[in-house]
Design an enzyme around this catalytic site. Structure first.
Site, PDB file in Angstrom:
ATOM      1  N   ASP A   1      47.968 -39.569  31.746  1.00 19.67           N
ATOM      2  CA  ASP A   1      48.140 -40.139  33.325  1.00 19.67           C
ATOM      3  C   ASP A   1      47.153 -39.522  34.404  1.00 19.67           C
ATOM      4  O   ASP A   1      46.653 -40.083  35.369  1.00 19.67           O
ATOM      5  CB  ASP A   1      49.472 -40.320  33.991  1.00 19.67           C
ATOM      6  CG  ASP A   1      50.054 -38.725  34.060  1.00 19.67           C
ATOM      7  OD1 ASP A   1      49.413 -37.935  33.446  1.00 19.67           O
ATOM      8  OD2 ASP A   1      51.124 -38.772  34.157  1.00 19.67           O
ATOM      9  N   HIS A   2      46.652 -38.256  33.650  1.00 19.68           N
ATOM     10  CA  HIS A   2      45.801 -37.503  34.932  1.00 19.68           C
ATOM     11  C   HIS A   2      44.409 -37.525  34.965  1.00 19.68           C
ATOM     12  O   HIS A   2      43.720 -38.100  35.465  1.00 19.68           O
ATOM     13  CB  HIS A   2      46.235 -35.997  34.732  1.00 19.68           C
ATOM     14  CG  HIS A   2      47.369 -35.615  35.643  1.00 19.68           C
ATOM     15  ND1 HIS A   2      48.566 -36.033  35.243  1.00 19.68           N
ATOM     16  CD2 HIS A   2      47.597 -34.637  36.616  1.00 19.68           C
ATOM     17  CE1 HIS A   2      49.759 -35.596  35.985  1.00 19.68           C
ATOM     18  NE2 HIS A   2      48.982 -34.661  36.919  1.00 19.68           N
TER      19      HIS A   2
ATOM     20  N   ASP B   1      54.667 -30.641  34.487  1.00 17.55           N
ATOM     21  CA  ASP B   1      54.135 -30.768  35.739  1.00 17.55           C
ATOM     22  C   ASP B   1      55.137 -30.341  36.594  1.00 17.55           C
ATOM     23  O   ASP B   1      56.454 -30.685  36.795  1.00 17.55           O
ATOM     24  CB  ASP B   1      53.884 -32.277  35.536  1.00 17.55           C
ATOM     25  CG  ASP B   1      53.215 -32.780  36.975  1.00 17.55           C
ATOM     26  OD1 ASP B   1      52.016 -32.999  36.626  1.00 17.55           O
ATOM     27  OD2 ASP B   1      53.719 -32.910  38.103  1.00 17.55           O
TER      28      ASP B   1
ATOM     29  N   ARG C   1      50.521 -33.691  47.963  1.00 20.26           N
ATOM     30  CA  ARG C   1      49.659 -32.475  48.385  1.00 20.26           C
ATOM     31  C   ARG C   1      48.435 -32.814  49.295  1.00 20.26           C
ATOM     32  O   ARG C   1      47.779 -33.873  49.010  1.00 20.26           O
ATOM     33  CB  ARG C   1      49.572 -31.921  47.121  1.00 20.26           C
ATOM     34  CG  ARG C   1      50.636 -31.142  46.461  1.00 20.26           C
ATOM     35  CD  ARG C   1      50.395 -30.144  45.177  1.00 20.26           C
ATOM     36  NE  ARG C   1      51.602 -29.756  45.077  1.00 20.26           N
ATOM     37  CZ  ARG C   1      52.052 -29.662  43.708  1.00 20.26           C
ATOM     38  NH1 ARG C   1      51.137 -29.887  42.691  1.00 20.26           N
ATOM     39  NH2 ARG C   1      53.236 -29.167  43.492  1.00 20.26           N
TER      40      ARG C   1
ATOM     41  N   SER D   1      50.780 -26.985  41.716  1.00 17.55           N
ATOM     42  CA  SER D   1      50.774 -27.422  40.478  1.00 17.55           C
ATOM     43  C   SER D   1      51.416 -26.540  39.310  1.00 17.55           C
ATOM     44  O   SER D   1      51.251 -25.248  39.480  1.00 17.55           O
ATOM     45  CB  SER D   1      49.415 -27.784  40.150  1.00 17.55           C
ATOM     46  OG  SER D   1      49.266 -28.205  38.597  1.00 17.55           O
TER      47      SER D   1
ATOM     48  N   ARG E   1      49.997 -26.167  36.458  1.00 16.33           N
ATOM     49  CA  ARG E   1      49.087 -26.209  35.532  1.00 16.33           C
ATOM     50  C   ARG E   1      48.864 -24.620  34.960  1.00 16.33           C
ATOM     51  O   ARG E   1      48.663 -23.722  35.756  1.00 16.33           O
ATOM     52  CB  ARG E   1      47.663 -26.586  36.106  1.00 16.33           C
ATOM     53  CG  ARG E   1      47.087 -25.664  37.043  1.00 16.33           C
ATOM     54  CD  ARG E   1      45.776 -26.456  37.735  1.00 16.33           C
ATOM     55  NE  ARG E   1      46.227 -27.739  38.360  1.00 16.33           N
ATOM     56  CZ  ARG E   1      45.539 -27.805  39.262  1.00 16.33           C
ATOM     57  NH1 ARG E   1      44.600 -27.343  39.771  1.00 16.33           N
ATOM     58  NH2 ARG E   1      45.978 -29.060  39.931  1.00 16.33           N
TER      59      ARG E   1
END
Length: 645
Positions: A64-65, A119, A380, A537, A539
């Site tokens: 999806d990213h 996520d 964000r 995030s 990540r």
């Protein structure tokens, strides 16, 4: 003594530990899901552990990213994720099926369960009455390998809701923006927010999910709502009634803190640049000229909100000075809007319809022009996250966004010239899972890796002495976007750590990479930060890349939860100032010496500044497992030893 919702769920999943604040607990996990920006590395890490099958009841790999396929890299990673999911026994959500949090809420989330996702907005599932926590990819990989989820028990805070929203002018987005104004982006650190009270009944599941989604911006571990008649109604509409259970706190349940919030007093709110907690009432800045509006993302792209937007746009035209982007959150939502004619309404009004993906929220297309104002229903608005460094990004409800797109300036819904309609959730959703590939039984499927996919780097065990240069001294609220940016230029390298590491701190100091590589040959580097270092995030690349570049420790006033865990998972020692005033004594370029033996004892260290011939004290607040991870070089060697021994 009665139990709250969090205690009830965790007690049913408890492997070891005591559910007391500050205690180390281990929990059995029901579901793990990944997304492609973090999931590619997570599945590489799972492969590196050495197992041939996931050991959790449900695993899902979403795409999806990184949807823009401007070259081979994203397409190759999508193929890797599909074949890895097939090989290891996970569902695969194909590109175009939707944003992981929205799709998971629709098709897999269920009350009473525990889910982990790679996520930070995984707490979206809390709107369903489940504990859903964002973690780094390696943490997810270890749980998919059968390890329990271990963490320090947070405080449980009750948010007591009463009254009703003044619909359709005020939305769930205004509720969470109000809380951000009250509590700040640090207000939820070390806490789980549990919602209750009579006002809960006024909120649908997708509205609750908006609130729990943006609980991540409060820094919370997660947020959760009860499972009630509204939850049942949503599950029935999704064809999943059998997964419903009632779940609420006992009347005499105890909490660390109780916050009262009257829904009837909330007004339309908006977050100004460049932080989600820089919130004011919309009326304070009405009339501000706008160049771009974006509606959707995992925060506000439910069918109800999208249909509300369509009702506002119907028969009208987007202002000539405004570009309007709309990205429905899932194929289900997109398909229903198309069937009902709402997509046509949006197109007629002049909206640019994007695919069901994260898109502009992570700077993956849709960047504003230089210095332009963008109003978004996203979660964000960190500086530069949109893809344009000098853009001014605001966060508001889809109602405010749609009205603003038409008028060309920020509009207070209470003063809008356009009549607003109340939209309800549908009684039945269109269920079509043809973009979900079910787990395969065949264990001989070949995993296909393109040339951009590299192996996972692993850190050496902790040295007895760290002697390294301070490569950067940073302020408060440094985000993972600051550490390692997202966007269409960077994210395609997420499966190639040597390449993606070249972007580390690039938006802060373009010389960082070259200086870090030089320092790596001389003992490595140290980062110094202020409060809430690593917010935003989940990540893990923001930890892996610094590790690859030789960063041995980060000294800060405080850390954001997920990033702190990621640093530990990759063997970087997170240290806290014993006296925050010592932060002022350090400068970039100083050489610091740290004897690390204290990690086995009281975790209090003396840092000698060899450049200034001074010293100061720091400490680490590692639990027993975290100490072991730092000593061995991170979570990957730890898990490999556990599951293969």
């Amino acid at each position: 003594m009665g139990k709250n919702i969090v205690e009830k769920i965790m007690e049913a999943h408890l492997v070891s530990g005591d559910l007391k604040e500050g205690s180390l607990v281990s929990l059995r996990v029901d579901q793990v899901y990944t997304q492609d920006a973090t999931g590619t590395m997570a599945w590489l890490e799972f492969e590196a552990i050495g197992l041939d099958r996931v050991r959790v009841p449900l695993a899902v790999s979403y795409v999806d990213h990184n949807m823009l396929q401007s070259n081979f890299m994203n397409a190759d990673d999508h193929l890797f994720l599909r074949t890895a999911a097939a090989r290891f026994g996970a569902y695969f959500s194909r590109p175009g099926n939707g944003i992981c949090h929205q799709v998971h809420l629709e098709r897999f989330a269920a009350p009473g369960l525990i889910a982990l996702g790679t996520d930070s907005h995984t707490p979206t599932g809390g709107g369903m009455g489940m504990i859903a926590i964002g973690v780094g990819g390696l943490e997810a990989a270890s749980v998919m390998a059968g390890m329990p989820f271990e963490f320090t028990m947070p405080k449980i805070v009750r948010i007591n809701l009463f009254g009703k929203l003044r619909r359709p002018y005020v939305t769930a987005m205004d509720v969470i923006l109000t809380l951000l104004k009250m509590l700040s982006v640090k207000g939820g650190v070390g806490k789980i927010f549990e919602y209750g009270g009579t006002g809960v009944k006024d909120l649908s599941v997708t509205e609750r999910a908006t609130i729990t989604n943006m609980g991540a911006e409060l820094g919370a571990t997660t947020s959760i709502f009860p499972s009630d008649e509204n939850t049942l109604r949503f599950l029935k509409a999704q064809g999943r009634r059998h997964q419903w259970i009632p779940l609420e706190a006992d009347e005499d349940a105890e909490y660390s803190e109780i916050i009262e919030l009257d829904l009837s007093e909330i007004e339309p709110m908006i977050a100004q640049p460049h932080s989600p907690d820089n919130v004011v009432p919309v009326r304070n800045i009405k009339g501000t000229k706008v160049h771009q509006v974006c509606i959707g993302s995992c925060t506000n792209s439910s069918y109800k909100m999208m249909k509300t937007v369509a009702s506002i746009l119907k028969g009208r035209t987007v202002h000539e000075d405004v570009t309007l982007f709309i990205n429905p959150g899932s194929k289900q939502v997109y398909e229903m809007l198309a069937h009902n004619g709402d997509i046509e309404t949006m197109i007629r009004a002049g909206a640019r319809i994007l695919e069901s993906a994260c898109g502009p929220c992570i700077g993956m297309g849709g960047a504003p022009g230089s210095g332009q104002v963008s109003v978004r229903s996203y979660n964000r608005n960190f500086k530069g996250r949109s893809g344009t460094k000098d853009a001014l990004v605001y966060l508001a409800s889809p109602v405010v966004c749609a009205l603003t797109a038409i008028k060309g300036e920020i509009v207070d819904p209470f003063e809008a010239e356009i009549p607003l309609e109340e939209v309800n959730e549908p009684e039945v959703f269109s269920v079509n899972d043809n973009m979900l590939i079910t787990p395969k039984k065949d264990r001989n499927i070949k995993i296909i890796k393109g040339p951009n996919i590299k192996e996972v780097p692993v850190k050496e065990p902790l040295e007895e002495t760290i002697q390294a240069e301070v490569l950067l001294k940073l302020g408060d609220n440094i985000t993972t976007d600051d550490i390692l940016p997202a966007g269409s230029q960077v994210l395609p390298y997420r499966s190639n750590i040597p390449e993606i590491s070249k972007f580390t701190f690039k938006n802060i100091d373009e010389s960082f990479y070259s200086r870090a590589m030089e320092a790596k040959t001389k003992g490595g580097g140290i980062i110094v930060g202020g409060e809430n270092y690593g917010q935003g995030s989940s990540r893990e690349h923001a930890a892996i890349a610094p590790m690859y570049l030789g960063i041995k420790a980060v000294i800060a006033k405080s850390f954001a939860r997920i990033h702190r865990a990621n640093l530990i998972n990759f063997g970087i020692l997170p240290l806290l100032f014993s006296n925050p005033e010592d932060y002022e004594s350090i400068e970039k370029g100083d050489i610091l010496k740290i004897e690390t033996q204290a990690i086995k004892n009281d975790q209090r260290y003396t840092v000698v500044n060899l450049t200034k011939n001074k010293s100061f004290d720091v400490y680490s607040n590692l639990n027993a497992k975290e100490k072991e991870l730092i000593l061995i070089g991170g979570l990957l060697p730890y898990v490999r030893n556990k599951v293969l021994s």
